[in-house]
Design an enzyme around this catalytic site. Structure first.
Site, short mmCIF file in Angstrom:
data_model
loop_
_atom_site.label_atom_id
_atom_site.label_comp_id
_atom_site.label_asym_id
_atom_site.label_seq_id
_atom_site.Cartn_x
_atom_site.Cartn_y
_atom_site.Cartn_z
N GLY B 15 -10.40 7.38 -7.31
CA GLY B 15 -11.80 7.34 -6.90
C GLY B 15 -12.06 8.19 -5.67
N ARG B 297 11.74 2.71 -16.71
CA ARG B 297 11.49 1.32 -16.39
C ARG B 297 11.60 0.37 -17.57
NH1 ARG B 297 6.64 2.60 -12.08
NH2 ARG B 297 8.08 3.30 -10.48
#
Lengths: 286, 655
Positions: B15, B297
């Site tokens: 943002g 992961r």
């Protein structure tokens, strides 16, 4: 608990006491959380006490969550959930700062075992007093961010176009700037400062004491190769009313900073820079 | 000059990067955030940000290899062209952050230092201590503050996004609520950028911040925006269990040499330092000799889960394994990893420089998100290349525009015109599994690269002919009414009798988290997902009868939370239905009943669409752009090993 040689004495002492408390804390015990509450600006304040059950690893946040799910006081009175500000819950965003047992700190990293190790112990929560209360433990820290504008706490880059890399930097300089740059704008240093006081009148913000956090940010950017282009502007602000000369040298700030930022050192560095800046302005007539 | 405005919802890295880029182009920005933007969840990112760099390049690495790693790491689910462009831009992004003053760790000569990270054999991760996300967002926060002080960005902090305003299939603004005064109002905009991050709170406790409930994305989704790959939820292998959240222990701990192990003898009562090397099972290093502790992961998570849950080899018989850094110099650790070691020390009370940490996997990141489009760039080979051989010469340069066309108006635009999704909230880039240190990159890349698309859309497309400021008020008032009605319904439940366990919003939220964690994380099966969908139906039914504890007209947090629970339930549905529909295993999505990857049927995006009338979700599987790299088996060189065998312990690839 292994010792922590990397901590300064005041923090190491606090860690030692906390560890001793933690060692004797029994999970499943009941303790009291006493909260200074207020429904909103201009509304009266009151204390409310809640009984909570503590598990291994419980912190102030998980206690407030427990209260929210069942908002009944210790004497059985139905009330509303306590309102508080929080975010990351790992002491890196600064949101959940409040006054716990009389001292400002982040509530997420405040383990109940450290503060209320025995059955029936009480832990006290209050909102920070240097900022207007929004509701309960939630305060409005706009002024803290406003003060970052006063010192132009940014590097004045030419824009986001691709213009090559930034300046190189020695590891020593990086390590010094990194520590200063971990300031999460939590407000602990301001809560502890005798010179920084509640100022609801926004028009007075620009002449009231700017605070250790902003002085530290001025130093951070003055020490960056490009950031220093705004050094004169920053020092002009810090030489004026509400600037570094308003610091009363109480040195409380550095003792409460959760990120162990050398705030008094930053104040001293900026104090000297302001003096030199004033002389050079006087001699050059600008 | 112009009456155009752009709204950015969310003040994390995506943002803020978007705000800076759009403001710089001369369009005024209204920036909305649940928190002061400096406190956004990006601060929690620890390890670093990936980019090809000169050292790695001279060792044979390239932007192309970064692209290839990301596609392989994501198990060939991501659309490929956008990933190529992101990898090509990465070095420019590091340079820009460097110019902004980010205190990246330095070498003796003063160059940016690099560390190893999951899914790569090259050091290509730039870092600032172990709080890289914090340092990056601070730099962007500072630049945003600069534009704010110049009047180019207006911040609306402590404002909650409630609903997008969509008129004639075009997004022309939002309805938002001031979380202090509770005022609900409409804001007009010619483009809206959603940069609202992930949805960890749907899983109850996760590594996410308390604000990452996915409600903003869920509201867009319920307003007609499609949601891509909802089932792709990353469970991070190493987190610290806690009462209120599961705190992340960064992959950088392994990148800097951390070793994962359990005692070979299940339930071994000895202290870790008393267990000799030969009696320790370094299971990642033994199974994955090339990558060792820095396998991606999803793989590390499944191996840890398997060791603890299936084999009962967790430390002290509990669901935990050691993450050990004690063989490294404590001073070195403080310099490179200080921030995360401090977190462990503060919350567990043990110094990980001297005692191995105990960790377990936790929900961490959402690869899925709002469905977005893109315009392919100029690199369009006649057929996809085989997987890149690591370290071999790059097949193409790193020119801008090879992967995505800079400035094309649909880059990261959702299916709703004028409504964009940047950063974690979209579904681009990470496929079925995100590589460590690629998240910060994708957020900033979206803001900078696709910010240009937003500017072009506003200036040259529909808004230039018919700006939102000229539209009749009725369109905006209608959505304000809709939101006010929703609020009134919820608030009117206060005083209709006390909430019991069935109607307490906090307990509904907790049960939702427990159910989603049990059914939709590491291991998934058809019957368990069916059961989960039934539970979600029950929770939705209970939510319809929810009772709130507070009707205060001021700063009513329990109301805000209760409203979000309804939206979290909508996202949960999409996650569970996506997981049920995807009858294969790929990346983070592992089905024991369909353990193999099925490229024929499922090398496709799952796209969830919400039907507002029936309030139901349908999931379809749609083709992806796989035109650049041919899929291969994703093994990371796995070997079969026996836990009992006392093989000589191998040094981790990272150490």
């Amino acid at each position: 608990m292994t010792t922590a040689p990397h901590l300064p004495p005041h923090a190491a002492e606090a860690a030692r006491i906390a560890a001793a408390n933690r060692a004797r804390a029994v999970p499943g015990r009941k303790v009291y959380v006493k909260v200074f509450r207020c429904d909103g600006p201009g509304k009266p304040s009151r204390w409310e006490t809640f009984q909570v059950t503590v598990e291994r690893g419980s912190n102030v946040i998980s206690m407030l969550q427990q209260i929210a799910a069942n908002p009944v006081t210790a004497d059985g009175k139905k009330t509303t959930p306590v309102v508080w500000d929080s975010g990351c819950l790992e002491e890196v965003c600064g949101a959940c700062t409040m006054v716990i047992n009389g001292k400002a700190r982040q509530s997420c990293s405040c383990l109940i075992d450290d503060y209320a190790p025995a059955e029936g112990d009480t832990i006290t929560l209050e909102p920070m007093s240097k900022f207007p209360v929004v509701r309960d433990l939630w305060v409005d820290r706009s002024r803290l961010f406003h003060n970052l504008k006063r010192v132009k706490a940014w590097v004045p880059i030419d824009g986001t176009y691709s213009l090559g890399s930034g300046p190189t930097e020695s590891p020593e300089s990086q390590e010094q700037r990194y520590v200063m740059s971990t300031c999460m704008s939590c407000g602990c240093c301001l809560e502890a400062c005798p010179q920084f006081n509640l100022e609801p009148d926004e028009s007075a913000w620009d002449t009231s004491f700017i605070g250790a956090h902003a002085i530290n940010q001025a130093r951070l950017f003055n020490e960056h190769e490009t950031g220093k282009r705004l050094k004169a502007d920053r020092l002009d602000t810090l030489a004026a009313a509400g600037g570094v000369n308003d610091c009363g040298n109480a040195q409380n700030c550095v003792k409460v900073c959760p990120k162990l930022i050398p705030l008094t050192e930053s104040i001293a560095v900026i104090g000297r820079a302001v003096t030199i800046h004033a002389f050079s302005k006087w001699f050059s007539g600008r | 000059m112009s009456q155009h405005r752009v709204i950015v919802v969310g003040g994390g890295l995506a943002g803020l990067a978007a705000s800076v880029r759009v403001a710089e182009a001369g369009l005024p920005v209204d920036l909305f955030s649940l928190v002061p933007v400096k406190r956004s969840h990006s601060v929690c990112a620890q390890g670093g940000i990936n980019a090809c760099n000169e050292v790695a390049r001279q060792q044979g690495y390239s932007e192309y290899e970064h692209f290839d790693e990301t596609i392989y790491g994501g198990d060939f689910l991501a659309d490929q062209h956008p990933v190529l462009e992101m990898a090509n831009w990465a070095p420019k992004i590091i340079d820009l952050l460097d110019r902004m003053g980010v205190p990246f760790n330095r070498t003796a000569e003063g160059m940016r230092d690099l560390r190893l990270f999951g899914g790569s054999l090259f050091k290509r991760t730039h870092f600032a201590g172990a709080t890289t996300g914090q340092q990056l967002i601070y730099a962007l926060d500072e630049q945003t503050r600069r534009y704010e002080s110049e009047g180019k960005v207006t911040k609306y902090e402590y404002w909650e996004f409630l609903w997008p305003i969509i008129e004639d299939a075009r997004c022309v603004g939002i309805v938002a609520q001031d979380m202090r005064t509770m005022q609900v109002r409409a804001f007009r905009a010619d483009a809206v950028i959603m940069a609202t991050g992930g949805c960890g709170l749907v899983f109850g406790k996760s590594t996410n911040s308390i604000i990452c409930n996915g409600a903003a994305a869920a509201r867009c989704y319920q307003a007609g925006v499609w949601y891509g790959n909802p089932e792709m939820i990353q469970v991070h292998p190493t987190a610290i269990p806690g009462a209120d959240k599961l705190r992340l222990m960064s992959e950088s701990a392994r990148g800097e040499g951390g070793r994962v192990w359990v005692p070979r003898k299940p339930g071994d009562p000895r202290a870790p330092k008393d267990i000799p090397e030969t009696e320790r099972f370094y299971f990642l290093e033994e199974k994955y000799p090339a990558y060792g502790n820095i396998v991606p992961r999803d793989i590390a998570t499944r191996e840890i889960f398997d060791i603890c849950v299936n084999q009962g080899m967790g430390v002290s018989g509990e669901n935990q394994v050691y993450l050990d850094l004690t063989h490294k110099d404590p001073e070195y650790l403080t310099k490179k990893l200080g921030g995360i070691l401090e977190i462990y020390e503060k919350f567990v009370g043990v110094d990980p420089r001297h005692e191995p940490m105990k960790i377990f996997p936790a929900v961490h990141y959402s690869m899925g998100g709002l469905w977005t489009q893109f315009t392919k760039g100029s690199y369009n080979p006649s057929e996809p290349r085989p997987k890149h051989k690591s370290g071999s010469p790059a097949p193409l340069g790193a020119d801008v525009g090879l992967g995505m066309q800079l400035g094309a108006i649909n880059n990261m635009m959702t299916n709703v015109q004028g409504l964009y999704a940047f950063g974690e909230v979209n579904f681009a880039y990470h496929g079925a599994n995100r590589l460590g240190a690629n998240a910060l990159l994708s957020c900033i890349f979206d803001g900078l690269f696709c910010g240009v698309s937003v500017v072009n859309y506003v200036r040259n497309d529909a808004p230039s002919k018919n700006p939102a400021s000229d539209m009749p008020a009725s369109a905006f008032d209608r959505v304000v009414d809709q939101e006010n009605k929703k609020s009134q319904r919820l608030l009117s439940t206060v005083g209709q009798g006390s909430a019991d366990a069935a109607t307490n919003p906090y307990l509904i939220g907790k049960e939702l988290g427990d159910e989603m964690t049990a059914a939709c994380t590491v291991v998934r099966t058809e019957p368990r997902l069916e059961q989960c969908l039934k539970k979600l139906a029950e929770l939705k039914d209970r939510y319809a009868r929810v009772r709130l504890p507070d009707d205060a007209p001021w700063s009513n947090q329990s109301f805000t939370y209760a409203r979000a629970v309804g939206d979290m339930l909508a996202i949960a549905d999409a996650v569970a239905l996506g997981a049920k529909g995807r009858k294969e295993s790929r990346g983070a999505h592992y089905r024991t009943d369909f353990p193999d990857r099925d490229d024929t049927n499922f090398m496709k995006s799952s796209v969830a669409r919400f039907d507002a009338a029936s309030r139901s979700t349908t999931v379809t599987f749609e083709p992806i752009d796989a035109s650049l790299i041919l899929p291969t088996a994703r093994t990371y060189g796995k070997k079969d090993v026996d836990a009992g065998a006392k093989k000589p312990a191998m040094a981790g690839a990272a150490s």
